[in-house]
Design an enzyme around this catalytic site. Sequence first.
Site, short mmCIF file in Angstrom:
data_model
loop_
_atom_site.label_atom_id
_atom_site.label_comp_id
_atom_site.label_asym_id
_atom_site.label_seq_id
_atom_site.Cartn_x
_atom_site.Cartn_y
_atom_site.Cartn_z
N GLY A 46 0.83 -1.19 0.00
CA GLY A 46 0.00 0.00 0.00
C GLY A 46 0.87 1.24 0.00
O GLY A 46 2.04 1.20 0.38
N GLN A 51 3.16 9.87 1.11
CA GLN A 51 4.42 9.12 1.14
C GLN A 51 5.31 9.42 -0.06
O GLN A 51 6.49 9.06 -0.04
CB GLN A 51 4.16 7.62 1.23
CG GLN A 51 3.58 7.20 2.57
CD GLN A 51 3.37 5.71 2.62
OE1 GLN A 51 2.35 5.21 2.19
NE2 GLN A 51 4.38 5.00 3.12
N CYS A 88 6.39 -0.22 7.33
CA CYS A 88 5.97 0.92 6.50
C CYS A 88 7.13 1.37 5.64
O CYS A 88 8.26 1.47 6.13
CB CYS A 88 5.50 2.06 7.41
SG CYS A 88 4.96 3.53 6.52
N LEU A 89 6.85 1.65 4.38
CA LEU A 89 7.89 2.13 3.48
C LEU A 89 8.49 3.45 3.96
O LEU A 89 9.65 3.74 3.67
CB LEU A 89 7.34 2.29 2.06
CG LEU A 89 6.82 1.01 1.40
CD1 LEU A 89 6.21 1.33 0.04
CD2 LEU A 89 7.92 -0.03 1.27
N HIS A 130 -4.07 1.34 7.57
CA HIS A 130 -2.71 1.89 7.61
C HIS A 130 -2.59 3.07 6.65
O HIS A 130 -2.07 4.13 7.01
CB HIS A 130 -1.73 0.76 7.26
CG HIS A 130 -0.30 1.17 7.25
ND1 HIS A 130 0.61 0.71 8.18
CD2 HIS A 130 0.41 1.97 6.41
CE1 HIS A 130 1.80 1.23 7.91
NE2 HIS A 130 1.71 1.99 6.84
N GLU A 131 -3.06 2.89 5.41
CA GLU A 131 -2.91 3.95 4.40
C GLU A 131 -3.81 5.15 4.72
O GLU A 131 -3.39 6.30 4.53
CB GLU A 131 -3.19 3.41 3.00
CG GLU A 131 -2.26 2.29 2.55
CD GLU A 131 -0.78 2.55 2.77
OE1 GLU A 131 -0.34 3.71 2.71
OE2 GLU A 131 -0.05 1.58 3.03
N HIS A 134 -2.19 7.35 7.13
CA HIS A 134 -1.23 8.28 6.49
C HIS A 134 -1.92 9.56 6.04
O HIS A 134 -1.36 10.65 6.16
CB HIS A 134 -0.56 7.62 5.27
CG HIS A 134 0.62 6.79 5.59
ND1 HIS A 134 1.77 7.28 6.18
CD2 HIS A 134 0.86 5.47 5.38
CE1 HIS A 134 2.65 6.31 6.33
NE2 HIS A 134 2.12 5.20 5.86
#
Length: 152
Positions: A46, A51, A88-89, A130-131, A134
Amino acid sequence: MAVYKVVEIGDPILKEIAKPIKEITPNIIKLLENMADTMYAYNGVGLAAPQIGVSKRAIVVDVGEGLIELINPEIIEVSGEEKDIEGCLSVPGVQGEVVRAKKVTVKGLNRYGEEIVIPAEGLLARAFQHEIDHLNGILFVEKADNIVRKGR
C-alpha cells in the site's frame, strides 16, 4: 509512469492531514499510476500520496488480489479487533505490533469518479487502515507495541 522516492519519517508532510481531491483530473490519474509504480518498485502492499510528498487524499493498495485505487477514502464501518505486525515504506527497517479492526468497510471514489464501497478483512482491512492513517498524518509507530528495528 514514474517511481518516486518514498518520503521517510521526519518529513513534515507525513504529519499533515492530506487535502481532499475536489476534481479528478489527468494529473490525479497520473498520480495514482505513479503511486502504484512506486508501491510495486518498493515491494509494498500500500501507499498513500503523502508518502511521495503529495498532500492529497489518495491511496493505492495491492495485497495480492489486484490493484485498488481510492480517492478520498474513508472507513465507514469497523468490526472486531486483532493485533498483527506492520511495517511501513516511510519507516524503513522498523516493525511493530498494531491493534486494528479485523473488518472494515471503506468508501471512496475510483479514477472515474464513481463511488465504490469495499468490505475488507485480514491484510486488506489492515492495509486500508494503515494507508488512511497516512492521510490523517498518523504513522503506524504511533500505535505500535513491541517495536523492532531491523537492518536496512
